[in-house]
Design a protein around this motif. Structure first.
Motif, PDB file in Angstrom:
ATOM      1  N   HIS A   1      -1.445  43.752  95.491  1.00 34.54           N
ATOM      2  CA  HIS A   1      -1.354  45.194  95.956  1.00 34.54           C
ATOM      3  C   HIS A   1      -2.878  45.516  95.718  1.00 34.54           C
ATOM      4  N   GLN A   2      -3.399  45.278  94.520  1.00 31.06           N
ATOM      5  CA  GLN A   2      -4.776  45.811  94.184  1.00 31.06           C
ATOM      6  C   GLN A   2      -5.729  44.962  95.209  1.00 31.06           C
ATOM      7  N   GLU A   3      -5.628  43.689  95.537  1.00 39.62           N
ATOM      8  CA  GLU A   3      -6.410  42.970  96.327  1.00 39.62           C
ATOM      9  C   GLU A   3      -6.286  43.285  97.832  1.00 39.62           C
ATOM     10  N   GLY A   4      -5.548  44.504  98.272  1.00 36.60           N
ATOM     11  CA  GLY A   4      -5.370  44.850  99.594  1.00 36.60           C
ATOM     12  C   GLY A   4      -4.195  44.330 100.170  1.00 36.60           C
ATOM     13  N   PHE A   5      -3.367  43.626  99.734  1.00 43.86           N
ATOM     14  CA  PHE A   5      -2.290  43.140 100.603  1.00 43.86           C
ATOM     15  C   PHE A   5      -0.776  44.125 100.099  1.00 43.86           C
ATOM     16  N   GLU A   6      -0.751  44.995 101.147  1.00 43.71           N
ATOM     17  CA  GLU A   6       0.015  46.248 100.878  1.00 43.71           C
ATOM     18  C   GLU A   6       1.638  45.476 101.207  1.00 43.71           C
ATOM     19  N   GLN A   7       1.784  44.467 101.845  1.00 44.66           N
ATOM     20  CA  GLN A   7       3.178  44.005 101.963  1.00 44.66           C
ATOM     21  C   GLN A   7       3.012  42.435 101.594  1.00 44.66           C
ATOM     22  N   CYS A   8       3.759  42.133 100.389  1.00 45.85           N
ATOM     23  CA  CYS A   8       3.415  40.837  99.891  1.00 45.85           C
ATOM     24  C   CYS A   8       5.188  40.574  98.970  1.00 45.85           C
ATOM     25  N   ARG A   9       5.107  39.406  98.992  1.00 47.99           N
ATOM     26  CA  ARG A   9       6.358  38.888  97.756  1.00 47.99           C
ATOM     27  C   ARG A   9       5.639  37.684  97.211  1.00 47.99           C
ATOM     28  N   LEU A  10       5.808  37.602  95.712  1.00 49.97           N
ATOM     29  CA  LEU A  10       5.705  36.580  94.872  1.00 49.97           C
ATOM     30  C   LEU A  10       6.936  35.827  94.579  1.00 49.97           C
ATOM     31  N   ARG A  11       7.154  34.688  95.430  1.00 54.56           N
ATOM     32  CA  ARG A  11       8.667  33.973  95.022  1.00 54.56           C
ATOM     33  C   ARG A  11       8.225  32.957  94.266  1.00 54.56           C
ATOM     34  N   VAL A  12       9.089  32.815  93.235  1.00 54.89           N
ATOM     35  CA  VAL A  12       9.200  31.809  92.106  1.00 54.89           C
ATOM     36  C   VAL A  12       9.825  30.666  92.129  1.00 54.89           C
ATOM     37  N   HIS A  13       9.492  29.564  91.935  1.00 59.39           N
ATOM     38  CA  HIS A  13      10.310  28.269  92.021  1.00 59.39           C
ATOM     39  C   HIS A  13       9.772  27.710  90.598  1.00 59.39           C
ATOM     40  N   GLU A  14      10.460  27.874  89.619  1.00 53.52           N
ATOM     41  CA  GLU A  14      10.143  27.257  88.307  1.00 53.52           C
ATOM     42  C   GLU A  14       8.821  27.604  87.966  1.00 53.52           C
ATOM     43  N   ASN A  15       7.944  26.476  87.915  1.00 53.86           N
ATOM     44  CA  ASN A  15       6.470  27.074  87.502  1.00 53.86           C
ATOM     45  C   ASN A  15       5.466  27.156  88.728  1.00 53.86           C
ATOM     46  N   LEU A  16       6.126  27.173  90.094  1.00 54.18           N
ATOM     47  CA  LEU A  16       5.201  27.370  91.006  1.00 54.18           C
ATOM     48  C   LEU A  16       5.463  28.826  91.764  1.00 54.18           C
ATOM     49  N   ALA A  17       4.520  29.524  91.911  1.00 53.53           N
ATOM     50  CA  ALA A  17       4.174  30.862  92.739  1.00 53.53           C
ATOM     51  C   ALA A  17       4.040  30.541  94.075  1.00 53.53           C
ATOM     52  N   ARG A  18       4.993  31.324  94.944  1.00 52.94           N
ATOM     53  CA  ARG A  18       4.525  30.738  96.227  1.00 52.94           C
ATOM     54  C   ARG A  18       4.276  32.563  96.990  1.00 52.94           C
ATOM     55  N   ILE A  19       3.333  32.766  97.468  1.00 52.77           N
ATOM     56  CA  ILE A  19       2.789  33.840  97.991  1.00 52.77           C
ATOM     57  C   ILE A  19       2.954  34.148  99.323  1.00 52.77           C
ATOM     58  N   GLU A  20       4.116  35.239  99.775  1.00 55.00           N
ATOM     59  CA  GLU A  20       4.191  35.466 101.222  1.00 55.00           C
ATOM     60  C   GLU A  20       3.525  36.739 101.499  1.00 55.00           C
ATOM     61  N   ILE A  21       2.729  36.724 102.679  1.00 55.88           N
ATOM     62  CA  ILE A  21       2.171  37.916 103.040  1.00 55.88           C
ATOM     63  C   ILE A  21       2.146  37.866 104.646  1.00 55.88           C
ATOM     64  N   LEU A  22       1.732  38.813 105.096  1.00 55.95           N
ATOM     65  CA  LEU A  22       1.863  38.847 106.643  1.00 55.95           C
ATOM     66  C   LEU A  22       0.687  37.950 107.389  1.00 55.95           C
ATOM     67  N   PRO A  23       1.002  37.245 108.352  1.00 54.24           N
ATOM     68  CA  PRO A  23       0.245  36.324 108.861  1.00 54.24           C
ATOM     69  C   PRO A  23      -1.116  36.984 109.236  1.00 54.24           C
ATOM     70  N   LYS A  24      -1.269  38.172 109.547  1.00 51.13           N
ATOM     71  CA  LYS A  24      -2.417  38.710 109.979  1.00 51.13           C
ATOM     72  C   LYS A  24      -3.372  38.693 108.512  1.00 51.13           C
ATOM     73  N   ASP A  25      -2.959  38.710 107.392  1.00 51.21           N
ATOM     74  CA  ASP A  25      -3.808  38.574 106.404  1.00 51.21           C
ATOM     75  C   ASP A  25      -4.179  37.342 105.628  1.00 51.21           C
ATOM     76  N   PHE A  26      -3.790  36.126 106.335  1.00 50.26           N
ATOM     77  CA  PHE A  26      -3.806  34.794 105.764  1.00 50.26           C
ATOM     78  C   PHE A  26      -5.282  34.588 105.700  1.00 50.26           C
ATOM     79  N   ASP A  27      -6.214  34.873 106.504  1.00 51.76           N
ATOM     80  CA  ASP A  27      -7.845  34.787 106.339  1.00 51.76           C
ATOM     81  C   ASP A  27      -8.330  35.538 105.321  1.00 51.76           C
TER      82      ASP A  27
END
Length: 272
Positions: free
Chosen positions: A205-231
């Protein structure tokens, strides 16, 4: 629409009510509407109390926002500290987790209401919530919690329109489901992982990603953001990777499908 909702709330406000208040757009609109209805009916704000749940599954930032809003409204605000992780069915994180979680939370709200002379407990469930997999709704129905927004057909879009008409800054606030939704079903919940998720999303959020999720799979963190924010994320990939890995993960990745609400429900084929 505001007047329609206010008129629906005047009758229950003849009694003292508690509003389950998370500071999300739904509960904020409901709480403000209750205050407007009380004012229009010449009833004291003392008839209204806001109840916020402080738990390991809810970000602390939401609690601080709830305190600010209730202070501005000048209504009683009660924070109920509840350890949901003391409930085995919640920790097991099965597909009925939300049912057991809501049952635990709202049982405390009902007990508070009874002990303090409040006749009704309300929550901000909207009409769209009834169309998705929400086992927690079954729990609040069993406890006789009232959901004025859903009961009067207000959709999420209409609730946001109400917030805008009221001049509330939550009108465009992204949904903030509980932190357990970041962990796959049947993966047991633990306090440390939930704290890592909260810290990781706060950083995003501090980095400007207002809509995001940090999904967790054991020791892997998977970041979900809006496609428009990929770049933007790719431009900041070194900084973001460093901070997420510092939380204790071994791997960090970006989900190319983008932000998907209820992705684990979809994966399991869950519906109403």
């Amino acid at each position: 629409m505001i007047e329609q909702l206010i008129q629906k709330l005047i009758e229950p406000l003849q009694q003292r009510i508690c509003v389950a208040f998370s500071a999300g757009v739904d509960s904020t609109v409901l709480l403000y509407s209750c205050c407007l209805a009380a004012k229009q009916a010449g009833l004291p704000n003392d008839n209204i109390a806001a109840v916020t749940f402080a738990t390991a599954l809810h970000p602390q930032a939401d609690l601080q926002e709830a305190k600010r809003i209730t202070s501005n409204l000048g209504i009683r605000h009660i924070v109920l500290e509840i350890d949901e992780l003391a409930c085995p069915q919640v920790v097991q994180n099965g597909i009925e987790r939300c049912y057991h979680c809501k049952k635990e939370l709202f049982s405390h709200a009902i007990n508070f209401a009874r002990e303090n002379g409040y006749a009704i407990v309300m929550d901000g469930t909207n009409a769209d919530d009834l169309k998705t997999y929400r086992p927690g709704i079954r729990a609040i129905r069993e406890l006789k919690v009232q959901s004025p927004l859903a009961e009067n057909g207000f959709t999420k879009e209409q609730v946001r329109q109400l917030a805008a008409e009221m001049g509330l800054d939550c009108a465009s606030k992204p949904a903030t489901p509980c932190l357990a939704t970041r962990i796959p079903y049947d993966t047991p919940l633990d306090r440390k992982t939930l704290q890592k998720i909260e810290k990781g999303e706060a950083f995003l959020h501090q980095e400007g990603f207002e809509q995001c999720r940090l999904r967790v799979h054991e020791n892997l963190a998977r970041i979900e953001i809006l496609p428009k924010d990929f770049d933007i994320l790719l431009q900041k990939k070194e900084k973001i990777s460093k901070e997420i890995l510092k939380l204790g993960f071994s791997f960090v990745t970006m989900d190319l499908q983008g932000l998907r609400s209820g992705c684990y429900d979809t994966q399991r084929g869950l519906g109403l």
